[in-house]
Design a protein around this motif. Structure first.
Motif, mmCIF file in Angstrom:
data_model
loop_
_atom_site.group_PDB
_atom_site.id
_atom_site.type_symbol
_atom_site.label_atom_id
_atom_site.label_comp_id
_atom_site.label_asym_id
_atom_site.label_seq_id
_atom_site.Cartn_x
_atom_site.Cartn_y
_atom_site.Cartn_z
ATOM 1 N N ASN A 148 0.832 -1.217 0.000
ATOM 2 C CA ASN A 148 0.000 0.000 0.000
ATOM 3 C C ASN A 148 0.857 1.255 0.000
ATOM 4 O OD1 ASN A 148 -2.478 -1.349 -0.032
ATOM 5 N ND2 ASN A 148 -2.544 -1.510 2.197
ATOM 6 N N THR A 149 1.893 1.221 -0.797
ATOM 7 C CA THR A 149 2.865 2.323 -0.819
ATOM 8 C C THR A 149 3.106 2.766 -2.252
ATOM 9 O OG1 THR A 149 3.958 1.527 1.186
ATOM 10 C CG2 THR A 149 5.221 3.001 -0.229
ATOM 11 N N MET A 150 3.268 4.061 -2.432
ATOM 12 C CA MET A 150 3.633 4.592 -3.736
ATOM 13 C C MET A 150 4.882 5.434 -3.570
ATOM 14 S SD MET A 150 1.089 7.723 -4.567
ATOM 15 C CE MET A 150 0.472 8.852 -3.333
ATOM 16 N N TYR A 151 5.559 5.612 -4.686
ATOM 17 C CA TYR A 151 6.833 6.312 -4.671
ATOM 18 C C TYR A 151 6.875 7.355 -5.784
ATOM 19 C CZ TYR A 151 7.946 2.017 -2.160
ATOM 20 O OH TYR A 151 7.924 0.954 -1.284
ATOM 21 N N LEU A 152 7.660 8.379 -5.558
ATOM 22 C CA LEU A 152 7.920 9.381 -6.589
ATOM 23 C C LEU A 152 9.418 9.634 -6.612
ATOM 24 C CD1 LEU A 152 6.646 11.298 -8.689
ATOM 25 C CD2 LEU A 152 6.760 13.089 -6.937
ATOM 26 N N GLN A 153 10.050 9.162 -7.670
ATOM 27 C CA GLN A 153 11.477 9.391 -7.848
ATOM 28 C C GLN A 153 11.649 10.649 -8.685
ATOM 29 O OE1 GLN A 153 14.255 7.613 -6.682
ATOM 30 N NE2 GLN A 153 15.469 9.268 -7.593
ATOM 31 N N MET A 154 12.387 11.611 -8.147
ATOM 32 C CA MET A 154 12.591 12.884 -8.847
ATOM 33 C C MET A 154 14.081 13.078 -9.090
ATOM 34 S SD MET A 154 9.859 15.383 -6.892
ATOM 35 C CE MET A 154 10.587 15.218 -5.266
ATOM 36 N N ASN A 155 14.430 13.325 -10.320
ATOM 37 C CA ASN A 155 15.824 13.533 -10.708
ATOM 38 C C ASN A 155 15.996 14.913 -11.329
ATOM 39 O OD1 ASN A 155 16.422 10.793 -9.983
ATOM 40 N ND2 ASN A 155 15.635 10.153 -11.984
ATOM 41 N N GLY A 156 17.228 15.376 -11.389
ATOM 42 C CA GLY A 156 17.492 16.667 -12.008
ATOM 43 C C GLY A 156 16.674 17.791 -11.393
ATOM 44 N N LEU A 157 16.592 17.800 -10.078
ATOM 45 C CA LEU A 157 15.737 18.778 -9.412
ATOM 46 C C LEU A 157 16.238 20.208 -9.605
ATOM 47 C CD1 LEU A 157 14.927 16.733 -6.223
ATOM 48 C CD2 LEU A 157 13.253 17.672 -7.808
ATOM 49 N N LYS A 158 15.283 21.122 -9.684
ATOM 50 C CA LYS A 158 15.564 22.542 -9.901
ATOM 51 C C LYS A 158 15.004 23.348 -8.735
ATOM 52 C CE LYS A 158 14.814 21.755 -14.835
ATOM 53 N NZ LYS A 158 14.018 22.169 -16.030
ATOM 54 N N PRO A 159 15.543 24.518 -8.489
ATOM 55 C CA PRO A 159 15.000 25.345 -7.400
ATOM 56 C C PRO A 159 13.496 25.592 -7.544
ATOM 57 C CG PRO A 159 17.112 26.210 -8.082
ATOM 58 C CD PRO A 159 16.771 25.106 -9.050
ATOM 59 N N GLU A 160 13.004 25.669 -8.768
ATOM 60 C CA GLU A 160 11.566 25.894 -8.974
ATOM 61 C C GLU A 160 10.718 24.681 -8.636
ATOM 62 O OE1 GLU A 160 14.030 26.447 -11.180
ATOM 63 O OE2 GLU A 160 13.402 25.926 -13.235
ATOM 64 N N ASP A 161 11.347 23.566 -8.330
ATOM 65 C CA ASP A 161 10.610 22.387 -7.872
ATOM 66 C C ASP A 161 10.336 22.453 -6.369
ATOM 67 O OD1 ASP A 161 12.630 20.398 -10.074
ATOM 68 O OD2 ASP A 161 10.589 21.142 -10.409
ATOM 69 N N THR A 162 10.853 23.471 -5.722
ATOM 70 C CA THR A 162 10.617 23.640 -4.287
ATOM 71 C C THR A 162 9.130 23.837 -4.026
ATOM 72 O OG1 THR A 162 12.793 24.599 -3.867
ATOM 73 C CG2 THR A 162 11.050 25.125 -2.295
ATOM 74 N N ALA A 163 8.585 23.004 -3.162
ATOM 75 C CA ALA A 163 7.152 23.035 -2.870
ATOM 76 C C ALA A 163 6.841 22.019 -1.773
ATOM 77 C CB ALA A 163 6.344 22.687 -4.122
ATOM 78 N N VAL A 164 5.616 22.055 -1.309
ATOM 79 C CA VAL A 164 5.106 20.982 -0.457
ATOM 80 C C VAL A 164 4.480 19.941 -1.388
ATOM 81 C CG1 VAL A 164 3.531 20.334 1.382
ATOM 82 C CG2 VAL A 164 4.691 22.548 1.460
ATOM 83 N N TYR A 165 4.897 18.714 -1.230
ATOM 84 C CA TYR A 165 4.411 17.632 -2.070
ATOM 85 C C TYR A 165 3.410 16.787 -1.290
ATOM 86 C CZ TYR A 165 7.792 18.746 -5.678
ATOM 87 O OH TYR A 165 8.489 19.381 -6.683
ATOM 88 N N TYR A 166 2.266 16.532 -1.923
ATOM 89 C CA TYR A 166 1.188 15.780 -1.291
ATOM 90 C C TYR A 166 0.885 14.513 -2.076
ATOM 91 C CZ TYR A 166 0.093 20.304 0.898
ATOM 92 O OH TYR A 166 0.144 21.493 1.596
ATOM 93 N N GLN B 12 7.671 18.787 2.789
ATOM 94 C CA GLN B 12 8.366 19.904 2.168
ATOM 95 C C GLN B 12 9.579 19.407 1.384
ATOM 96 O OE1 GLN B 12 7.753 23.419 2.251
ATOM 97 N NE2 GLN B 12 9.391 23.431 0.727
ATOM 98 N N VAL B 13 9.679 19.850 0.149
ATOM 99 C CA VAL B 13 10.864 19.587 -0.673
ATOM 100 C C VAL B 13 11.490 20.942 -1.011
ATOM 101 C CG1 VAL B 13 11.716 18.760 -2.883
ATOM 102 C CG2 VAL B 13 9.985 17.439 -1.626
ATOM 103 N N THR B 14 12.745 21.098 -0.651
ATOM 104 C CA THR B 14 13.452 22.336 -0.922
ATOM 105 C C THR B 14 14.687 22.028 -1.765
ATOM 106 O OG1 THR B 14 12.723 23.305 1.172
ATOM 107 C CG2 THR B 14 14.609 24.334 0.083
ATOM 108 N N VAL B 15 14.781 22.708 -2.892
ATOM 109 C CA VAL B 15 15.913 22.519 -3.794
ATOM 110 C C VAL B 15 16.743 23.798 -3.770
ATOM 111 C CG1 VAL B 15 16.659 21.934 -6.107
ATOM 112 C CG2 VAL B 15 14.492 21.034 -5.227
ATOM 113 N N SER B 16 17.965 23.691 -3.308
ATOM 114 C CA SER B 16 18.839 24.859 -3.208
ATOM 115 C C SER B 16 19.669 25.014 -4.476
ATOM 116 C CB SER B 16 19.762 24.721 -1.994
ATOM 117 O OG SER B 16 20.587 23.585 -2.131
ATOM 118 N N SER B 17 19.924 26.255 -4.817
ATOM 119 C CA SER B 17 20.694 26.528 -6.048
ATOM 120 C C SER B 17 22.182 26.548 -5.778
ATOM 121 C CB SER B 17 20.250 27.868 -6.638
ATOM 122 O OG SER B 17 20.419 28.889 -5.682
#
Length: 121
Positions: free
Chosen positions: A76-94, A116-121
């Motif tokens: 009962n689990t899902m995943y989100l793999q995120m690569n090449g993250l950018k500062p504009e991807d900073t957000a709260v993920y639900y 919270q996901v924070t991507v620093s430049s």
């Protein structure tokens, strides 16, 4: 009742990768479509990715090619793999899921509290 709980490391440098997890618990008979949304400060919540029970996936154009959504029905689990993250991807993920309750056999649309996901430049 059903509960969704997100987890994952929240701070990453630009260009880095991050995997978010979301686990459902409670009176679950089955889970239909699962999705990840995000909301940046001052912006509306937007769909990031979704996956159906048949594993048909859909991705936001702004992140296509950088995301992989997957699910483990046994856990009962899902995943989100995120690569090449950018500062504009900073957000709260639900995470969001349509869950068929094992009690009353009714579908409930459930939301996690967000991470919270924070991507620093």
């Amino acid at each position: 009742q059903v509960q969704l709980v997100e987890s994952g490391v929240g701070l990453v440098q630009a260009g880095g990768s991050l995997r978010l997890s979301c686990t459902a618990s409670g009176s679950i008979f089955s889970i239909a479509t699962i999705a990840w949304y995000r909301q940046a400060p001052g912006k509306q919540r937007e769909l990031v990715a979704s996956i159906t029970c048949d594993s048909i996936t859909n991705y936001a154009e702004s992140m296509k090619g950088r995301l992989t959504i997957s699910r483990d029905n046994a856990k009962n689990t899902m995943y989100l793999q995120m690569n090449g993250l950018k500062p504009e991807d900073t957000a709260v993920y639900y995470c969001n899921a349509n869950i068929l309750s094992s009690g009353d056999k009714i579908y409930y649309n459930s939301w996690g509290r967000g991470t919270q996901v924070t991507v620093s430049s």
